[in-house]
Design an enzyme around this catalytic site. Sequence first.
Site, mmCIF file in Angstrom:
data_model
loop_
_atom_site.group_PDB
_atom_site.id
_atom_site.type_symbol
_atom_site.label_atom_id
_atom_site.label_comp_id
_atom_site.label_asym_id
_atom_site.label_seq_id
_atom_site.Cartn_x
_atom_site.Cartn_y
_atom_site.Cartn_z
ATOM 1 N N SER A 101 52.197 45.005 42.709
ATOM 2 C CA SER A 101 53.034 45.922 43.480
ATOM 3 C C SER A 101 52.210 46.751 44.450
ATOM 4 O O SER A 101 52.740 47.335 45.395
ATOM 5 C CB SER A 101 53.813 46.858 42.548
ATOM 6 N N ARG A 102 50.889 46.781 44.219
ATOM 7 C CA ARG A 102 50.006 47.552 45.103
ATOM 8 C C ARG A 102 48.572 47.059 44.943
ATOM 9 O O ARG A 102 48.276 46.217 44.105
ATOM 10 C CB ARG A 102 50.080 49.040 44.752
ATOM 11 N N GLY A 103 47.680 47.611 45.751
ATOM 12 C CA GLY A 103 46.255 47.407 45.580
ATOM 13 C C GLY A 103 45.775 45.979 45.753
ATOM 14 O O GLY A 103 46.302 45.199 46.553
ATOM 15 N N ILE A 104 44.738 45.628 44.973
ATOM 16 C CA ILE A 104 44.134 44.306 45.064
ATOM 17 C C ILE A 104 45.156 43.227 44.721
ATOM 18 O O ILE A 104 45.194 42.170 45.351
ATOM 19 C CB ILE A 104 42.912 44.204 44.130
ATOM 20 N N GLY A 105 46.000 43.477 43.718
ATOM 21 C CA GLY A 105 47.001 42.497 43.330
ATOM 22 C C GLY A 105 47.957 42.175 44.454
ATOM 23 O O GLY A 105 48.280 41.016 44.708
ATOM 24 N N LYS A 139 36.625 44.682 30.085
ATOM 25 C CA LYS A 139 36.221 43.748 31.133
ATOM 26 C C LYS A 139 35.151 42.777 30.635
ATOM 27 O O LYS A 139 35.156 41.586 30.986
ATOM 28 C CB LYS A 139 35.724 44.518 32.358
ATOM 29 N N TYR A 167 37.180 50.728 29.203
ATOM 30 C CA TYR A 167 37.328 49.871 30.379
ATOM 31 C C TYR A 167 36.212 48.837 30.442
ATOM 32 O O TYR A 167 36.449 47.644 30.647
ATOM 33 C CB TYR A 167 37.338 50.729 31.642
ATOM 34 N N GLY A 214 50.283 42.902 38.291
ATOM 35 C CA GLY A 214 49.800 44.110 38.953
ATOM 36 C C GLY A 214 49.804 43.979 40.458
ATOM 37 O O GLY A 214 48.908 44.489 41.140
#
Length: 262
Positions: A14-18, A178, A174, A12
């Site tokens: 490609s964007r954001g936190i990752g 988690k 969700y 994950g």
Amino acid sequence: MSLTEKVAIVTGSSRGIGKAMALGLAEAGASVVVAARSESERDNAPGTIYATAAEIEALGGQALPVRCNVREEESIRSLVEQTLDAFGAIDILINNAGIGTYRPFLESTVKEWDLVLDINLRATYLGCRAVAPIMVEQGGGSIINVSSHAAGNIFSSTLSAESSDDIAMMGQAYGVAKAAIERLSWGLSAELGKYNIAVNVLRPLRPVITEGFQAQRPDADFSTWATPEDMVKAAVFLAAQDARGLSGANVTAEELVKRLGL
């Protein structure tokens, strides 16, 4: 924290936190495999694996963009094989890919439940299952599974209920996913510790502002949200661990950064 000569996979990313964590690992010296499905940009999903890899290389780092659908075991197996072909090792795995939902339980569908559990929980299991034997053979490694405050809370701090200032409830799928990730990580740390593999959970204290969330909710008030900065610092610290260091921990990024002065 130096990660020189280490090889990391970040799902994950490609964007954001990752993406932020991938860049942070690269700045610390790691060669980074950028794993995600996004090969081209969409209006509500900015960023691609190639763009993240290009940013890493612009910093002087090594990156390998790999298209990976974390719902598919064969795709994860291919990700691992491509990583070994390119770098010959896997020292760090960050299971970051995730998807959330806020729909009420009575309005949700089995298809939606399966999607959220597959991407958040099953993919984490598959990633750990694919990488752990390699780390055993290498004599150690670090696995970081990204969680959320949703694991221990039923109310969301990202959405307000319609027509009121009350905080809306978190989507059940969700939160369940988690919470299960945290239990899985705890168990794996005990099982894999004898092989010198650290397994830790990383979660943010507050919602983190990302490109994806901004694209989905352009009118939202992000003034109280956190940047990915603390998640990055915490991820770099955890990536440097093995079972002789910190393992079996459920780490809140902001607390770790403050406590260690990162």
